[in-house]
Design a protein around this motif. Structure first.
Motif, mmCIF file in Angstrom:
data_model
loop_
_atom_site.group_PDB
_atom_site.id
_atom_site.type_symbol
_atom_site.label_atom_id
_atom_site.label_comp_id
_atom_site.label_asym_id
_atom_site.label_seq_id
_atom_site.Cartn_x
_atom_site.Cartn_y
_atom_site.Cartn_z
ATOM 1 N N ILE A 348 5.443 -21.242 37.007
ATOM 2 C CA ILE A 348 5.486 -20.409 38.214
ATOM 3 C C ILE A 348 5.155 -21.234 39.450
ATOM 4 C CG2 ILE A 348 4.327 -18.533 39.448
ATOM 5 C CD1 ILE A 348 4.083 -17.032 36.867
ATOM 6 N N GLY A 349 4.046 -21.984 39.377
ATOM 7 C CA GLY A 349 3.622 -22.764 40.530
ATOM 8 C C GLY A 349 4.604 -23.845 40.923
ATOM 9 N N GLY A 350 5.315 -24.401 39.927
ATOM 10 C CA GLY A 350 6.222 -25.505 40.223
ATOM 11 C C GLY A 350 7.637 -25.102 40.538
ATOM 12 N N THR A 351 7.986 -23.841 40.325
ATOM 13 C CA THR A 351 9.370 -23.417 40.553
ATOM 14 C C THR A 351 9.492 -22.358 41.635
ATOM 15 O OG1 THR A 351 9.202 -21.774 38.771
ATOM 16 C CG2 THR A 351 10.034 -23.951 38.182
ATOM 17 N N ASP A 352 8.774 -21.249 41.460
ATOM 18 C CA ASP A 352 8.966 -20.114 42.359
ATOM 19 C C ASP A 352 8.547 -20.441 43.793
ATOM 20 O OD1 ASP A 352 9.733 -17.117 41.866
ATOM 21 O OD2 ASP A 352 8.119 -17.080 43.343
ATOM 22 N N THR A 353 7.373 -21.000 43.955
ATOM 23 C CA THR A 353 6.926 -21.317 45.317
ATOM 24 C C THR A 353 7.735 -22.469 45.909
ATOM 25 O OG1 THR A 353 5.195 -22.741 44.392
ATOM 26 C CG2 THR A 353 4.577 -20.491 44.925
ATOM 27 N N THR A 354 8.161 -23.419 45.057
ATOM 28 C CA THR A 354 8.966 -24.545 45.547
ATOM 29 C C THR A 354 10.315 -24.067 46.053
ATOM 30 O OG1 THR A 354 7.890 -26.104 44.038
ATOM 31 C CG2 THR A 354 10.036 -26.730 44.913
ATOM 32 N N SER A 355 11.008 -23.267 45.241
ATOM 33 C CA SER A 355 12.331 -22.795 45.653
ATOM 34 C C SER A 355 12.241 -21.884 46.876
ATOM 35 C CB SER A 355 13.009 -22.057 44.488
ATOM 36 O OG SER A 355 12.244 -20.938 44.068
ATOM 37 N N THR A 356 11.172 -21.073 46.949
ATOM 38 C CA THR A 356 10.979 -20.203 48.113
ATOM 39 C C THR A 356 10.783 -21.027 49.386
ATOM 40 O OG1 THR A 356 10.018 -18.433 46.776
ATOM 41 C CG2 THR A 356 9.500 -18.421 49.122
ATOM 42 N N THR A 357 9.999 -22.084 49.299
ATOM 43 C CA THR A 357 9.754 -22.935 50.464
ATOM 44 C C THR A 357 11.011 -23.677 50.882
ATOM 45 O OG1 THR A 357 7.428 -23.203 49.832
ATOM 46 C CG2 THR A 357 8.339 -24.817 51.360
ATOM 47 N N VAL A 358 11.776 -24.185 49.907
ATOM 48 C CA VAL A 358 13.044 -24.850 50.230
ATOM 49 C C VAL A 358 13.985 -23.882 50.940
ATOM 50 C CG1 VAL A 358 15.164 -25.817 49.234
ATOM 51 C CG2 VAL A 358 12.931 -26.594 48.414
ATOM 52 N N GLU A 359 14.060 -22.655 50.444
ATOM 53 C CA GLU A 359 14.959 -21.659 51.035
ATOM 54 C C GLU A 359 14.550 -21.318 52.464
ATOM 55 O OE1 GLU A 359 17.128 -17.523 49.587
ATOM 56 O OE2 GLU A 359 15.130 -18.008 48.824
ATOM 57 N N TRP A 360 13.246 -21.127 52.711
ATOM 58 C CA TRP A 360 12.793 -20.813 54.070
ATOM 59 C C TRP A 360 13.023 -21.998 55.014
ATOM 60 C CZ3 TRP A 360 12.441 -16.420 56.146
ATOM 61 C CH2 TRP A 360 11.934 -15.300 55.464
ATOM 62 N N THR A 361 12.778 -23.205 54.530
ATOM 63 C CA THR A 361 12.962 -24.384 55.387
ATOM 64 C C THR A 361 14.433 -24.560 55.742
ATOM 65 O OG1 THR A 361 11.072 -25.424 54.270
ATOM 66 C CG2 THR A 361 12.451 -26.837 55.626
#
Length: 552
Positions: A348-361
């Motif tokens: 969860i920590g390595g995928t969900d938050t990472t992909s969310t941050t990439v998408e917002w950026t």
């Protein structure tokens, strides 16, 4: 016993007999009626007018009552009050007034009640902190007291919440964190696994190149890439071909469901006596999700146990995190449930938050063409259009890093962090926070506070270019907390930094991006434990590199 000293001086002539200049009345820690009875008994024996004696008795009783009230108030003077906050209904507290997006609601309420406020939600006392100075008191000055998380029922229902994220602060948690940091986040391990990160990022570029001119879901793309990077470090396997996207999408769906259930309002949280009824069905739903996860986790755990039994200490090459967790189960230090909880937390920590941050950026970059141009100019200068981005280039991409930090300021992945719970009563900001209170740090409000940031609602990466060193991700400046701070700060910051910058730099260097014709960029979000876009970002790529073979 306490003494009330009564100076009566000139009253001697009035009563007709001498008492001297001073009288002492001994009273114990009793109530006012006891005091009055003693006075009445004493004064009634005096010679003279009975009416006058009665008046004097009333006067002394009033004086004693005043003294008793003052003494009681003085004894309470050292006790701190609870923080201020909005009123609610009896029993229900503020529950009937909660919005679906409490992040915005808490921010508005703090403008009325102050940067630290309380809300009674059913029988649960909640405190919301919305300023850097108070966040510092919670996460640093009193870090050990607030080192526990307030664990939702949904997390307890999924592997007993016994992984790194939800375990209570203590020996078990310290052991898990030590193993995770030593075996997965050390410089040696990160360097050893660079080949896997490079392989997955290049595979991502090949996938995008094969879809040139078509619409691509950037959040999904980033999730699949980060999932393969993480699983290669967790249990040494990645997905290829059609299976790569199919399983990746299923994993993303499962992670989204878990995150939503973690943050979903649940009546059991506010009325613990109702927990066994699971009125909102949260526990039932998350257990359904765990069936699919169990199949994957059981498979890789069994495979590692068999491998370790056959090879023993002769096993060569990189030993992934699961290898070390399996060793701990064999020594009786962990259970299989603990191992599954740990794997889930890392995924969860390595995928969900990472992909969310990439998408917002990427959303903010596409939204601001001038910023996109500056990023690509920097990439051309550092990397060149005849080369792919490598991790050795990343420290030189100062402007891209500033853009990433600004995106995390406006769109923090965890807008309220994971709620903390003090292990003992503690004073914060001049108020008392009782033991077991649910304490939320409103990072979203801190990151948009006009007293902290100039033009806080504007996307300005340049604000992170000045004093570059202090704006790190490690929670040292309490004005900026995208990963939290203190003992429970995100343990995966080293890999998160590398993955986020590597993925973003590769996508922006290798391709130009535009929105599908006739569509507008949607920047609305949906609130949960993780702040996601309400509408997924879909964009169309065009190749930029000088040689097509670079994509293959």
């Amino acid at each position: 016993m306490s003494a009330v000293r009564l100076s009566i001086g000139g009253l001697r002539s009035f009563y007709g007999y001498g008492l001297g200049n001073t009288a002492y009345l001994r009273v114990g820690p009793t109530n006012e009626r006891d005091v009055a009875a003693k006075l009445r008994s004493s004064v009634s024996s005096w010679p003279g007018n009975q009416k006058v004696a009665t008046l004097f008795t009333a006067f002394i009783a009033l004086l004693a009552i005043t003294w008793y009230a003052w003494k009681t108030k003085a004894s309470k003077k050292g006790k701190l009050p609870l923080p201020p906050g909005p009123r609610g209904f009896p029993l229900l507290g503020y529950l009937p007034f909660l919005d679906s997006d409490i992040r915005h609601q808490f921010t508005k309420l703090s403008q009325t009640h102050g940067p630290i406020m309380k809300l009674w939600l059913g029988t649960k006392l909640c405190v919301v902190v919305s300023s850097p100075s108070l966040a510092r008191q919670v996460l640093k000055d009193n870090d050990a007291i607030f080192a526990n998380h307030d664990v939702p029922e949904s997390a307890l229902a999924l592997y007993d919440g016994s992984g790194l994220l939800w375990s209570p602060y203590g020996p078990h948690w310290r052991m898990l964190r030590k193993v995770f940091v030593r075996e997965m986040m050390s410089n040696t391990t990160l360097d050893a696994y660079y080949v896997f990160r490079r392989q997955e990022v290049h595979q991502m570029l090949a996938d995008v190149y094969a879809m040139i001119g078509t619409q691509i879901n950037l959040g999904e793309l980033a999730f699949i890439t980060s999932l393969n990077i993480i699983t290669s470090m967790l249990w040494g396997e990645t997905l290829n071909g059609e299976e790569r996207r199919k399983v990746g999408v299923e994993f993303q769906k499962a992670m989204d469901e878990i995150i939503e259930l973690y943050g979903k309002p649940n009546i059991s949280e506010f009325f613990p006596s109702l927990a066994r009824f699971d009125l909102h069905g949260v526990v039932r739903e998350i257990k359904k999700t765990s069936v699919w996860l169990d199949q994957i986790f059981d498979s890789v755990i069994d495979q590692h146990m068999k491998m370790d039994s056959e090879e023993g200490d002769r096993r060569e090459g990189n030993k992934d995190l699961l290898h070390f967790l399996v060793q701990l189960t064999k020594r009786g230090e962990l259970t299989l449930t603990n191992v599954k909880a740990m794997l889930l937390d890392v995924v969860i920590g390595g995928t969900d938050t990472t992909s969310t941050t990439v998408e917002w950026t990427m959303t903010e970059i596409i939204r601001h063409p001038k910023i996109l141009k500056k990023i690509q100019e920097e990439l051309v200068e550092v990397v060149g259009l005849s080369n792919l981005v490598e991790e050795t280039h990343l420290p030189k991409l100062r402007y891209l890093e500033a853009v990433l930090k600004e995106a995390q300021r406006l769109h923090p992945a965890a807008p309220l962090l994971s709620p903390h719970k003090p292990s003992q009563s503690c004073a914060i900001g001049g108020y008392m926070i009782p033991k077991d209170t649910k304490v939320m740090i409103n990072v979203w409000a801190i990151h948009r506070d006009p007293e902290v940031w100039n033009n806080p609602l504007e996307f300005q990466p340049e604000r992170f270019l000045g004093d570059f060193g202090k704006w790190d991700f490690r929670g040292n400046d309490f004005r900026y907390l995208p990963f939290g701070s203190g003992r429970r700060i995100c343990a995966a910051i080293p890999i998160a930094e590398k993955m986020l910058t590597f993925i973003l730099a590769s996508l922006l260097h290798s391709f130009d991006w535009r929105l599908p014709e006739g569509t507008k960029l949607d920047v609305s979000d949906k609130f949960s434990l993780v702040l996601k876009k309400a509408v997924p970002l879909v964009a169309i790529p065009t190749s930029r590199l000088s040689k097509p073979e670079l994509y293959l």
